[in-house]
Every structure is written in structure tokens, then in C-alpha cells.
Design a protein around this motif. Structure first.
Motif, short mmCIF file in Angstrom:
data_model
loop_
_atom_site.label_atom_id
_atom_site.label_comp_id
_atom_site.label_asym_id
_atom_site.label_seq_id
_atom_site.Cartn_x
_atom_site.Cartn_y
_atom_site.Cartn_z
N PHE A 12 -67.68 -19.90 110.40
CA PHE A 12 -68.55 -18.76 110.72
C PHE A 12 -69.06 -18.18 109.43
CE2 PHE A 12 -65.74 -18.73 114.49
CZ PHE A 12 -66.71 -18.80 115.47
N LEU A 14 -70.12 -15.32 107.51
CA LEU A 14 -70.00 -13.87 107.71
C LEU A 14 -71.01 -13.11 106.85
CD1 LEU A 14 -66.15 -13.36 107.87
CD2 LEU A 14 -67.75 -13.70 109.72
N LEU A 20 -66.00 -18.05 107.05
CA LEU A 20 -64.71 -18.00 107.72
C LEU A 20 -64.41 -19.39 108.28
CD1 LEU A 20 -63.48 -15.16 109.96
CD2 LEU A 20 -63.11 -17.49 110.65
N GLU A 41 -50.40 -19.39 115.47
CA GLU A 41 -50.43 -17.94 115.46
C GLU A 41 -51.77 -17.44 115.96
OE1 GLU A 41 -48.98 -15.77 111.71
OE2 GLU A 41 -48.61 -17.87 111.32
N SER A 44 -55.47 -18.50 114.52
CA SER A 44 -55.43 -19.80 113.85
C SER A 44 -56.57 -20.71 114.30
CB SER A 44 -54.07 -20.47 114.10
OG SER A 44 -53.82 -20.54 115.47
N THR A 48 -61.29 -21.17 119.31
CA THR A 48 -62.51 -21.73 118.73
C THR A 48 -62.56 -23.23 118.97
OG1 THR A 48 -62.33 -20.02 117.05
CG2 THR A 48 -63.86 -21.81 116.62
N GLN A 92 -59.04 -17.01 128.23
CA GLN A 92 -57.87 -16.29 127.75
C GLN A 92 -57.71 -14.91 128.39
OE1 GLN A 92 -57.84 -16.15 123.48
NE2 GLN A 92 -55.84 -15.20 123.38
N GLU A 171 -54.56 -20.05 126.69
CA GLU A 171 -53.46 -19.11 126.91
C GLU A 171 -53.51 -18.53 128.31
OE1 GLU A 171 -52.19 -16.80 123.74
OE2 GLU A 171 -53.69 -17.53 122.33
N1 LIG Z 1 -67.87 -15.36 116.73
C1 LIG Z 1 -67.09 -15.27 115.65
N2 LIG Z 1 -67.59 -14.83 114.49
C2 LIG Z 1 -66.83 -14.74 113.38
N3 LIG Z 1 -65.54 -15.06 113.35
C3 LIG Z 1 -64.96 -15.51 114.48
C4 LIG Z 1 -65.70 -15.62 115.69
N4 LIG Z 1 -64.88 -16.10 116.65
C5 LIG Z 1 -63.67 -16.25 116.07
N5 LIG Z 1 -63.71 -15.91 114.76
C6 LIG Z 1 -62.61 -15.99 113.80
O1 LIG Z 1 -62.10 -17.27 113.85
C7 LIG Z 1 -60.69 -17.26 113.71
C8 LIG Z 1 -60.05 -17.99 114.86
O2 LIG Z 1 -60.26 -17.26 116.07
P1 LIG Z 1 -59.71 -17.77 117.45
O3 LIG Z 1 -60.20 -16.84 118.50
O4 LIG Z 1 -60.04 -19.20 117.62
O5 LIG Z 1 -58.14 -17.58 117.28
P2 LIG Z 1 -57.00 -17.92 118.32
O6 LIG Z 1 -56.15 -18.92 117.70
O7 LIG Z 1 -57.58 -18.20 119.64
O8 LIG Z 1 -56.22 -16.54 118.37
P3 LIG Z 1 -55.49 -15.86 119.62
O9 LIG Z 1 -54.17 -16.49 119.77
O10 LIG Z 1 -55.37 -14.42 119.20
O11 LIG Z 1 -56.38 -16.05 120.78
C9 LIG Z 1 -60.28 -15.79 113.66
O12 LIG Z 1 -60.03 -15.46 112.28
C10 LIG Z 1 -61.48 -15.05 114.17
O13 LIG Z 1 -61.60 -13.82 113.49
#
Ligand SMILES: Nc1ncnc2c1ncn2[C@@H]1O[C@H](COP(=O)(O)OP(=O)(O)OP(=O)(O)O)[C@@H](O)[C@H]1O
Ligand SMILES: [Mg+2]
Lengths: 314, 460
Positions: A12, A14, A20, A41, A44, A48, A92, A171
Motif C-alpha cells: 500500500f 501511503l 506499507l 498476529e 500480519s 489482505t 471477518q 476469522e
Molecule cells: N486499504 C489499506 N490501506 C493501507 N493499509 C492497509 C489497507 N488494508 C490493510 N492495510 C495494512 O495492511 C496490514 C495488514 O492488514 P490485514 O487487514 O491484512 O491484517 P490481518 O492480518 O487481517 O489482521 P487482523 O487479524 O487484525 O484482521 C496492516 O498493517 C494494515 O494496516
């Protein structure tokens, strides 16, 4: 392999200089009718990754192969319509994933309507409501009249009613209490058996993932750091992070739990912004080596199916 | 023989059910409990009725001037006497009396037997008195209260310039009130400090010809008949126009602007904000920057520019330029709001789910996004209506919008201000209507916000 990824990456942007790394160079594959558990965690990159597999998020790099064919780079509405019968997702958040202005009938029947199915939508929705353990009479109700667990079931029915072959479950149980979680897992198992489903099961509760999945992938800061058959990863974890993760899992027996000395994972999860080369876990790793800090470890095979990305095993 | 058999299972589950309510049904139930909002709703319905059907029920031409009842306060119907056509007043000059006094005197007597010639009517009051020895002329005054002394005689009406001219006709804006006429003898230039007072209450009259012209009487009516004049339940304005008819007519302008300006700019704002929010990215940034730019434009300046651009000169009504200026300059608020909503909804799971199921853009927009922004849009619209009504009233009041003779509540206030102290009803009625309408819409908007909002909260 029903679905597999090659160097799948999602960055991403930013700011002008801030990137990111949500998902970085992920190579996984799921056999037909198998379940891959994805743990890691919060933050992680699990959701995405799941959303990229469904085409909801556009990948930055890499490739996704579905039945050997690459999925389109950017999904159009047409692509989604085409793949809807193959790939579905259970979301989720059971609250935001149901439109508050639509009845349960409309929500669950939405896929059939869009697909222009010639089934009797009402009957099919009723049968699916009872399949997921809900009262078919509640069809004309609105989402706010249901609990989180019931909403999650509605989400399942919505995804399953068009009988897809691959489902990403993001989840699906984290919003449920423990007693309902077991019911839920059984429900998923039944559906899997009756529909011949392939699942990507995302969770952060390791013991639950072990129970439902054939394979397990552990994610840390966007990369998969360990991959292998569930039991093998759970009982003989190789990566220090996996070990810590499994050790921090509470024991169901309180006596054992009390006598156990848990080493908590120290430090915060590193920021996923502008990641440099080197092992991502090196800041928190108890057995860190000098090379960990600047050489990115690659996946190495331990056993036939068990791979790990760690300098301890090279 | 069987001693025992299993007890029959009969579990009667007590069912507590309530009907499943849709979003709007639920919001309506909530609104119904809000007394203020419901009263406001009734008021708005009443005002709509007043505007749309009022002119059919109260068929009085709002431009017709009733010169018999100018600046008339609200009252019951008035009676009037039919009179013959006006006959020219002949001055009363007696021959056997000197026009100029032969010698100057320090003192004279007050005029004796001050009396009326003919009946006192609103057509004219004709006075006469006995000549005063030593007078070289007379000044005639009129007061609306009994004069307390020589300096309290009231309005100087006129003078005669001969001691033997002993009559006067007053035709100056007579109303059916009680007047106190005073006659003061003069030596030709200066007044003697003596006066006589006559109390006169003119009878409201109307000539037969005028009554016929205004369809008040049939052809057989003759002078001397008593007829009813036009009824003005809310009185008349300073030109004798019926207030009720003008308020109804003015409501059309006020509500036209009040309904259509918000309707157009809210629709445009929805389309603009929705487009920016749904497609997002750089397009969104550019579109919203432009909206910020529009917010910064001064409204009054543009109002003037539009009037010029439309060739509306000073003193002409610019309803359409006002509408256009309002629409062109007011949409950014709605656009921002809708954009925010759409940005938020776009990230909701149900949009992703629908997309995964193959929903196209228009399906997502019409099936998911618009229904979920309707609440906010409804609230915006109800708050935009009173704002626009108020803007119209304000612009018309300062003479920038609707100008006389076209009535609008604002321009009526503008006219009413001029007679505020003597005839307050001309200001009070339009001002009251503006206030009530604006208040009712605002309270209804509050009610909507509460009804729709608490529902959103109970979702969590
Ligand atoms: N649209 C977006 N724009 C910018 N950053 C994003 C976006 N979507 C997710 N992120 C970042 O990508 C990283 C992964 O996010 P993700 O939602 O995949 O985590 P996750 O493993 O599903 O967490 P959780 O267990 O809390 O659901 C995070 O640091 C989040 O801030
Ligand atoms: Mg997630």
C-alpha cells in the motif's frame, strides 16, 4: 493444486516515500478439498492475502493460479460474476458485512439473484438457513435483530448458497464465544464434506486452526515464515516465532497452565512500513544471529512438506 | 401388560415475537414518539395546504387595492353606507358680513355653533360655524384625541382667508374613527388663542358606482343602503391589499425557492459527492478541491452577478437567478456529506460481498449505497429547506430577491417594516409565517436525525 500463489505481493502506497508491505512474496498452494489454516498476529496481512485471492484487492506483484490458470490482474464486475461460483469469502466482521437495510432473505439470496439463478430463491434460502442452524421463519428479519454468531452464520449461508469450490474464511470464529465456535467448526466440516470445499481458514487461534486445517501457514509482517502439515507445525514448530506463538497458547488444563513457564514475545510487532532486507522477526527473536539483521531468509524445506524461512535451518 | 410408557414430549416454547421492522418503519415509529417532530409535521402539512389550496378557497386578488380599508388591522367584516357620487363642495361665504375686520382687536370670541353640514362620511366631512366678529380668516385642525390645549389641536388641515368664509371640507385620508375638529379664528395672518372643538365620527361610505365596479352590490342598490365591505381576516397592507391573499401568494414564492433550491442542490450534491466518493482516488481529490473552491465564493456577490447576467435590473424580481445562485453555491455541503458517507459505506463488508457475488457498479450503487445514505440525505434535505426559505426571505428583505409588487414573505416583511409602528400586523404576519415554517422544518429535521440515528446505533 486448486489455487496457488507465486511471489504474491501487496504494497500500500501511503505517501510519496512510505510503502506499507502488507503481503510480501507469498508462495502458498491449496490442494483440492484441503484446508489451509493461515495464522498470524493482527496486522500480519492475513485478510489482505485472502482478499487478493478472491480478487477484491488488486495485487501489486506476483501471480495467482486457479486450476492452473492465472486469475486476472484486476477483477472487473464481469470477472467477479464469472468466478463467483468458484471463489467466495466469509468476512471477518459480521456486523459490517450485512447490509442493515436488507432482509435476511435478500442478503442470502443476493448471489442467486445476481447470478440469475432459476431456483426458487425463497426455498433455497430457507433450506440454507436450517443448514446453518437458524430458523427459516426469520427470513424476513433484518440483520440488527441477530447476534454476532447468527450474523456469521448468515454470512456463511450467503457465501455457500452458490456452492463455490473455494472459500476464504476470514476469522469466521473470532466474533463467537467458545461454545459456539465448536458448533461452527462442525458446521464448516459438514459443509466441507457435503460440498467438497477447499478452504483458506484465517485465524489467530492456533489450536482451532490445527483442528480444522490440513495444512498450516504462519504469517509474520506480510511474509509466510513457516508452512507445513498442521500437526507437524503445531507439534514440532521450527521457526522461533511459531514456537513462541504455540507456547503462548494457553493450556486448557489449569494445573498445567499454571506450571507452564511462558516466555512472552518481547517487543512490539515491527512497523510494516518501508521494510528493509533482513529477517522481519530479528528484532524480537530470542535466537537472533548477526546475519538475520541484513539477509532475508528464504523458505527452506525441512521435511517433505514442511518449509521454514529462518537462518537457523540453512 | 405395560406399566410404564414414555411420557409424551410436549414442549411449548413460549414465543415472544414482535413484527420485524424495516429501517424506515422503525424510524417512523421512533418519529411518531417525538411530539415536537409530529407537531412540526402537521404545521408543514398545513402550510403546504395553505400554499397550494389556499388561493382556491380564498379567492381574493392579492393585487387588488381596497382603498376603503387601507392598512386595516385584522377585524370582522365592515359595514359601509352607499352614497351617491361625490358632489363638488361649494364654499360657504356669507354676504352680510365683512371679509376683513374693520379694525384690529386684541381678542375675539371662539367660533360659535361649530356644526356638520351633511352627514360625516369617509367621503368627506363638511363643517360650518358662525362668523366671528373681528376675524379675517379661520384655521382648521384635526386631532385623533380631544385637544388638551391650544398647542394640541393636531393636524393643520387648511385655512380660509376671509372672515365671512365659514365652511370647510375635510377629505384628507378619512377613516371611520372619531376625530376632533378645531376651528381657530385668525386676523388674516396670525391666530387668536381661542378655538372650538367638534367631535365627528365619519360613517364609512362607498359610492354606488365604486361598489358596483367592485361587485359588492347588485344593480338595484341605491344610496343610503348599508352594505358589507370586503372581508380582510388578516387585514390589509399599506396599499389596501388583502394580507391573507398576499401571504398565500407570497408562500408560493417562498416555498418554491425553499423546496426547489434544496431539491436541486441536494440532488446535484448527491451525484457529485457520490461520484467522488465511489470512484475515489485522484478524481475524488480534484472534485473535492473544486467543491472547497465553490464554498469560498461569496454568496451575495454572486447573487448580484447572476441578476446582472440574467438582465434583471434593479427593482425587478429575480426568482430564477436567486434559485440558480442558491443551487450553484449550496451544493458543496451536501456533496461533502454524501462523499463521506459513500467512502464509509464503500469499505463495508457487504459491498465487498456483493462485488464478490458479481454485482456491477450500478447494482452496488442503487441496491447498497443509496439505501444506506438515504437517511443522511433526508436529514440534509429537511435542514436545507428552512435554510433556503430563510435565505429567500433575507434576500427579498434587503431587496436583492423578490421585489414589490410580487409578494414573498421576505418582501412583505420589507414593506411591513415601513409601517411597523402604526400598523404592526403588516410585519408580524409574514415574519411569523417565516419563523414558524423555518422552526417546523428544523424541528422535523431534528426528529429525523434522532429517529434515523438511534436506529443506526442500535445496529451495533
Ligand atoms: N486499504 C489499506 N490501506 C493501507 N493499509 C492497509 C489497507 N488494508 C490493510 N492495510 C495494512 O495492511 C496490514 C495488514 O492488514 P490485514 O487487514 O491484512 O491484517 P490481518 O492480518 O487481517 O489482521 P487482523 O487479524 O487484525 O484482521 C496492516 O498493517 C494494515 O494496516
Ligand atoms: Mg483481518
Amino acid at each position: 493444486m486448486l489455487i496457488s500463489t507465486k511471489h504474491l505481493t501487496k504494497h500500500f502506497q501511503l505517501g510519496r516515500k512510505q510503502t506499507l508491505h502488507a503481503v510480501d512474496d507469498v508462495n502458498i498452494g491449496i490442494e483440492e478439498n484441503a484446508t489451509l489454516g493461515l495464522v498470524g498476529e493482527s496486522g500480519s496481512g492475513k485478510s489482505t492475502l485472502g482478499k487478493m485471492l478472491t480478487g477484491l484487492l488488486r495485487k501489486t506483484n506476483g501471480e495467482i493460479l486457479f486450476r492452473g490458470e492465472p486469475l486476472p490482474d484486476k477483477f472487473t464486475a464481469k470477472d467477479h460474476l464469472y468466478y463467483a461460483k468458484e471463489i467466495q469469502m466469509i468476512f471477518q466482521d459480521p456486523y459490517s458485512s450485512l447490509n442493515p437495510r436488507m432482509t435476511i432473505l435478500d442478503i442470502i439470496g443476493e448471489g442467486l439473484r445476481i447470478q440469475g439463478s432459476d431456483h426458487n430463491i425463497r426455498d433455497l434460502v430457507a433450506s440454507w438457513l436450517s443448514k446453518v442452524g437458524m430458523d427459516p421463519d426469520h427470513m424476513s428479519r433484518y440483520p440488527h435483530e441477530f447476534s454476532g454468531g447468527q450474523r456469521q452464520r448468515i454470512g456463511i449461508a450467503r457465501a455457500m448458497i452458490i456452492e463455490p469450490s473455494f472459500v476464504v474464511c476470514d476469522e469466521p470464529i473470532s466474533a463467537l464465544d467458545v461454545s459456539v465456535q465448536a458448533q461452527f467448526i462442525n458446521l464448516l466440516d459438514e459443509l466441507k464434506a457435503s460440498l467438497g470445499l477447499t478452504l483458506l481458514f484465517i485465524a489467530h487461534d492456533l489450536s482451532m486452526v490445527r483442528y480444522v486445517s490440513d495444512y498450516m501457514a504462519v504469517m509474520y509482517l506480510g511474509s509466510v515464515i513457516e508452512y507445513g502439515p498442521s500437526d507437524e507445525v503445531f507439534y514440532s514448530p521450527k521457526h522461533p516465532y511459531t514456537r513462541l506463538l504455540i507456547e503462548s497458547n494457553p493450556e486448557p488444563d489449569p494445573k498445567l497452565e499454571r506450571s507452564r513457564d511462558v516466555i512472552p514475545i518481547k517487543g512490539e510487532i515491527t512497523s510494516p512500513i518501508n521494510i528493509q532486507s533482513g529477517c522481519r522477526f530479528s528484532d524480537r527473536c530470542p535466537s537472533v544471529k548477526p546475519e538475520c539483521r541484513h539477509i532475508t531468509p528464504v523458505m527452506t524445506t525441512i521435511d517433505s512438506n514442511h518449509t521454514v524461512a529462518c537462518h537457523l535451518y540453512t | 401388560m405395560i406399566d410404564f410408557s414414555p411420557a409424551e414430549k410436549s414442549v411449548a416454547i413460549e414465543q415472544i415475537t414482535r413484527p420485524s421492522l424495516s429501517y424506515w418503519q422503525d424510524a417512523w415509529q421512533r418519529l411518531k414518539k417525538n411530539t415536537r417532530a409530529i407537531i412540526s409535521l402537521y404545521i408543514i402539512v398545513f402550510i403546504a395546504f395553505f400554499t397550494l389550496f389556499g388561493p382556491f378557497l380564498w379567492q381574493v386578488d392579492p393585487a387588488l387595492q381596497d382603498l376603503n380599508q387601507v392598512s386595516q388591522a385584522p377585524a370582522l367584516p365592515k359595514q359601509a353606507l352607499l352614497s351617491a357620487a361625490y358632489i363638488q363642495w361649494q364654499r360657504i361665504v356669507i354676504q352680510d358680513f365683512p371679509a376683513e375686520p374693520d379694525s384690529y382687536r386684541d381678542q375675539v370670541y371662539a367660533p360659535k355653533s361649530l356644526r356638520l353640514i351633511n352627514m360625516a362620511t369617509t367621503q368627506g366631512v363638511r363643517l360650518s360655524w358662525n362668523p366671528v366678529v373681528g376675524a379675517g380668516g379661520y384655521n382648521i385642525y384635526r386631532n385623533e384625541r380631544y385637544p388638551e390645549g391650544f398647542n394640541d389641536l393636531g393636524l393643520p388641515l387648511g385655512s380660509t382667508y376671509a372672515g365671512n368664509e365659514i365652511g370647510y371640507e375635510d377629505r384628507l385620508g378619512l377613516e371611520p374613527l372619531t376625530y376632533y375638529y378645531s376651528v381657530v379664528p385668525t386676523d388674516g395672518f396670525d391666530e387668536y388663542e381661542v378655538y372650538s372643538v367638534l367631535t365627528v365620527t365619519p360613517q364609512l361610505t362607498i359610492t354606488v358606482d365604486e361598489a358596483k365596479a367592485r361587485n359588492l352590490v347588485s344593480d338595484t342598490a341605491r344610496p343610503g343602503d348599508v352594505i358589507s365591505l370586503e372581508f380582510h381576516p388578516l387585514g390589509t397592507d399599506y396599499l389596501g391589499r388583502d394580507m391573507l391573499a398576499r401571504l398565500m401568494e407570497g408562500a408560493r414564492v417562498s416555498l418554491f425557492i425553499g423546496i426547489f433550491a434544496p431539491l436541486f442542490f441536494v440532488l446535484f450534491g448527491i451525484a457529485y459527492g457520490g461520484f467522488a466518493g465511489y470512484f475515489g482516488g485522484r478524481l475524488d481529490a480534484v472534485l473535492m478541491r473544486f467543491a472547497d473552491f465553490v464554498v469560498a465564493l461569496p454568496f451575495l456577490l454572486f447573487m448580484i452577478l447572476f441578476k446582472i447576467a440574467f438582465g434583471v435590473g434593479p427593482g425587478e424580481s429575480g426568482i430564477i437567478p436567486m434559485l440558480i445562485a442558491l443551487v450553484l453555491l449550496s451544493w458543496p455541503a451536501t456533496a461533502r456529506l454524501v462523499r463521506g458517507q459513500v467512502l464509509q459505506i464503500r469499505e463495508q463488508g457487504y459491498i465487498e460481498a456483493a462485488r464478490l457475488l458479481g454485482g456491477r457498479d450500478h447494482y452496488l450503487i442503487f441496491r447498497h449505497i443509496i439505501p444506506n445514505t438515504m437517511g443522511v440525505i433526508l436529514v440534509t434535505l429537511t435542514f436545507a429547506v428552512p435554510a433556503a426559505i430563510f435565505t429567500e426571505a433575507f434576500l427579498s428583505f434587503i431587496g436583492m430577491g423578490v421585489v414589490p409588487p410580487t409578494p414573498s414573505w421576505g418582501s412583505m416583511c420589507n414593506e411591513g417594516v415601513k409601517t411597523m409602528l402604526s400598523h404592526p400586523h403588516e410585519l408580524i404576519f409574514p415574519a411569523l409565517l417565516i419563523s414558524i415554517t423555518v422552526l417546523a422544518f428544523n424541528l422535523l429535521g431534528d426528529g429525523f436525525t434522532e429517529a434515523l440515528d438511534s436506529r443506526l446505533r442500535s445496529r451495533e
